[in-house]
Design a protein around this motif. Sequence first.
Motif, short mmCIF file in Angstrom:
data_model
loop_
_atom_site.label_atom_id
_atom_site.label_comp_id
_atom_site.label_asym_id
_atom_site.label_seq_id
_atom_site.Cartn_x
_atom_site.Cartn_y
_atom_site.Cartn_z
N SER A 62 36.20 77.86 3.35
CA SER A 62 35.22 77.21 2.49
C SER A 62 34.90 78.10 1.29
O SER A 62 34.88 79.32 1.40
CB SER A 62 33.93 76.94 3.27
OG SER A 62 32.93 76.43 2.42
N ASN A 72 32.01 77.90 -0.03
CA ASN A 72 30.57 78.04 0.09
C ASN A 72 30.23 79.40 0.70
O ASN A 72 30.58 79.67 1.84
CB ASN A 72 30.03 76.91 0.98
CG ASN A 72 28.53 76.96 1.16
OD1 ASN A 72 27.87 77.93 0.83
ND2 ASN A 72 27.99 75.88 1.69
N ARG A 99 28.99 79.83 4.35
CA ARG A 99 29.84 79.50 5.50
C ARG A 99 30.48 80.76 6.07
O ARG A 99 30.85 81.67 5.34
CB ARG A 99 30.93 78.50 5.11
CG ARG A 99 30.44 77.21 4.49
CD ARG A 99 29.61 76.41 5.46
NE ARG A 99 30.38 76.02 6.60
CZ ARG A 99 30.51 74.78 7.03
NH1 ARG A 99 29.91 73.81 6.41
NH2 ARG A 99 31.23 74.53 8.10
#
Length: 194
Positions: free
Chosen positions: A63, A65, A68
């Motif tokens: 990910s 992000n 994460r």
Amino acid sequence: MNDVTDLEETVETRLPNGLTCALPASSPLAKLLRSQRTWEGPGAKERLAILRAAKSIAIVGASANPARSSYFVGTYLLQSGDYRVYFVNPNATEILGQPAYPDLASLPEVPDIVDVFRRADDIPSVIDDALAVGAPAVWVQLGIWNEDAARYGESKGLTVVMDRCIKIEHARFHGGLHLMGFDTGQISSRRTLR
């Protein structure tokens, strides 16, 4: 006699002693046995050997992000300098400044370890993908468990590690992690394990 158990679905259950039996799927015993783990993956020495032998790791389910765990693990693996790291996510084009690939077949090389950040239900398809490209090991991240998939992968010649964080294991083997999971901050004169 039309007994309710005659109509109820049964499951074939493997007992810890290796024997199997059919139990009603909704029975408390069937639920208990499903929750117990009978498969055992590689021990610590074997996990260390996997990490030592590996030159490349593909993170499936990576990910972009930063919140994460796959992002954190990817950051650690890139900074460790030990591995070529590939990110596999069909919905991303770049993760941590590296190209993201849609699947394992798109990677520029066969990874030595396929590190998996996917749901337990997705593990069988990841194992199939790893087999298709010829990867020798699948490492399923901490908190993810699919015993049937692990047994299937092993039956096809894969080395399967499950419910273990590759970052924690790497750091632990290299002296940078306390047993509780914290960075020790310890500087050692020990020779590196690679």
